[in-house]
Design a protein around this motif. Structure first.
Motif, PDB file in Angstrom:
ATOM      1  N   MET A 107       1.194  -1.564  -0.038  1.00 43.69           N
ATOM      2  CA  MET A 107       0.348  -0.460  -0.318  1.00 43.69           C
ATOM      3  C   MET A 107       0.733   0.974  -0.052  1.00 43.69           C
ATOM      4  N   PRO A 108       0.963   2.349  -0.156  1.00 44.65           N
ATOM      5  CA  PRO A 108       1.512   3.335  -0.809  1.00 44.65           C
ATOM      6  C   PRO A 108       1.049   4.591   0.879  1.00 44.65           C
ATOM      7  N   ASP A 109       2.333   5.165   0.693  1.00 43.72           N
ATOM      8  CA  ASP A 109       2.350   5.809   1.512  1.00 43.72           C
ATOM      9  C   ASP A 109       0.956   6.726   2.016  1.00 43.72           C
ATOM     10  N   GLY A 110       0.710   6.954   3.249  1.00 40.25           N
ATOM     11  CA  GLY A 110      -0.572   7.289   3.453  1.00 40.25           C
ATOM     12  C   GLY A 110      -2.029   6.856   3.461  1.00 40.25           C
ATOM     13  N   TYR A 111      -1.515   5.642   2.917  1.00 37.44           N
ATOM     14  CA  TYR A 111      -3.312   4.965   2.289  1.00 37.44           C
ATOM     15  C   TYR A 111      -4.226   4.405   3.869  1.00 37.44           C
ATOM     16  N   PHE A 112      -2.840   4.145   4.774  1.00 38.65           N
ATOM     17  CA  PHE A 112      -3.538   3.408   6.013  1.00 38.65           C
ATOM     18  C   PHE A 112      -4.539   4.796   7.109  1.00 38.65           C
ATOM     19  N   GLU A 113      -4.225   6.287   6.503  1.00 35.62           N
ATOM     20  CA  GLU A 113      -4.227   7.023   7.044  1.00 35.62           C
ATOM     21  C   GLU A 113      -6.771   7.607   7.041  1.00 35.62           C
ATOM     22  N   ASN A 114      -7.158   7.691   7.826  1.00 33.42           N
ATOM     23  CA  ASN A 114      -8.123   7.533   7.838  1.00 33.42           C
ATOM     24  C   ASN A 114      -9.017   8.430   6.463  1.00 33.42           C
ATOM     25  N   ASP A 115      -8.332   9.450   5.698  1.00 34.92           N
ATOM     26  CA  ASP A 115      -8.555  10.391   4.849  1.00 34.92           C
ATOM     27  C   ASP A 115      -7.661  10.278   3.551  1.00 34.92           C
ATOM     28  N   SER A 116      -7.420   9.214   3.321  1.00 31.60           N
ATOM     29  CA  SER A 116      -6.729   8.136   1.970  1.00 31.60           C
ATOM     30  C   SER A 116      -7.634   9.327   0.701  1.00 31.60           C
TER      31      SER A 116
END
Length: 324
Positions: free
Chosen positions: A183-192
């Motif tokens: 998964m790309p950087d930031g994918y696991f953030e709620n606002d991805s």
């Protein structure tokens, strides 16, 4: 003092016992070099004696009669692919069959993982000819390289326009889905803004396993052929070390599961739904999966020659006679 071997692998968590020396061999003095990407050509390397290599590229080389490395049916990277299909949060797509007629991004046409993901789609009625494919880098942080690998076809399988990263194309609506195991950087953030295509991908993966009986393998361990000829026991000993490291890591991860919330549930799920042998090495344990992979490569136009598990791993197939 064992035979000095330097091996290049990705930074897989279950190799930790091997890297730390908790798992070792009296026959091999092993140095593990953790690399970000697979080395391009083990046979030509002046640095490495063994490496994690692409199952697909190894298969293609063997089909062409190139046997400069000895592959071992020890699958150092193995995993289900249903979770590797991502789309946008706003996308209406929720089933593999929804991808019929859609534009799908892949990070490399011949990659083993993408072969297996296309196999999952094919089981749901979406073949290569039923979608439009774009090969390119996942994000701007990834290098610009040839990801078509000679398999491009105008109007069906094309390079990403202007070498634009596929996550940008997905976000802008120019792609409907992207295949990626990482998964790309930031994918696991709620606002991805992104999500897995399948809302319940674990259930789909369980159903897939119940149908085929294996977890797909993407990368294998390989040794330079000249070393395997000098030390016929070496490939098997490397496989033993990897397997032992995996078993040791699994045991400790189950004991120290509190590092990540809900990982305990995932460990229970995999233990309940998969047999203990799901990650075993060896031709007997993996013959069905190997045959399935060869079939997919042929169906998808990547492989032209007929192969069997024994012809793909000839060194390993003759080991019992040599051991005697």
């Amino acid at each position: 003092m064992g035979v000095p071997i330097k091996i290049a692998t990705r930074d897989w968590d279950y190799l930790t016992p091997l890297i730390l020396g908790d798992v070792s061999s009296e026959r091999i003095d092993l140095q593990v070099d953790r690399v970000g990407t697979l080395i391009p050509d083990l046979a030509a390397s002046d640095v490495y004696d063994a490496a994690e290599v692409s199952f697909s590229r190894y298969t293609s080389a063997m089909a062409e009669g190139i046997n400069t490395v000895v592959g071992i049916s020890c699958f150092i990277m193995r995993g289900f692919r249903h979770r590797c299909i991502i789309t946008t949060e706003a996308s209406p797509l929720t089933k593999l069959s929804d991808l019929a007629g859609k534009r799908i991004g892949v990070t490399g046409w011949r990659d083993s993982g993408n072969t297996w993901t296309r196999a999952a789609l094919r089981r749901e009625g979406v073949g290569v000819e039923d979608a439009f494919w774009v090969a390119g880098r996942l994000t701007a942080a990834h290098p610009i390289v040839d990801r078509l690998d000679g398999f491009g076809r105008p109007g069906r399988i094309e390079a990403a326009p202007g070498e634009r990263p596929m996550m940008e194309l997905l976000a802008d609506g120019e792609l409907d889905a992207v295949f990626t195991p990482f998964m790309p950087d930031g994918y696991f953030e709620n606002d991805s803004g992104f999500r897995q295509l399948l809302p319940d991908f674990p259930a789909a993966e369980k159903a897939y396993f119940d149908q085929v009986g294996y977890v797909p393998g993407m990368h294998i361990v390989a040794v330079k052929a000249k070393l395997a000829e000098q030390h016929p026991w070496l490939p098997g000993e490397l496989a033993r070390l990897v397997d032992e490291s995996q078993r040791a890591w699994t045991s400790k991860r189950r004991k120290y599961a509190e590092t990540t919330p809900w990982i305990f549930n995932e460990l229970l799920r995999s233990a309940r739904h998969l047999p203990p042998s799901w990650n075993d090495s060896g031709l007997e344990a993996n013959s069905a999966m190997i045959r399935g992979f060869i079939t997919e490569l042929r169906e998808q136009g990547v492989l032209k020659s007929d192969l069997t598990p024994q012809s793909l791993f000839p060194f390993e197939a003759k080991l019992p006679a040599n051991a005697a």
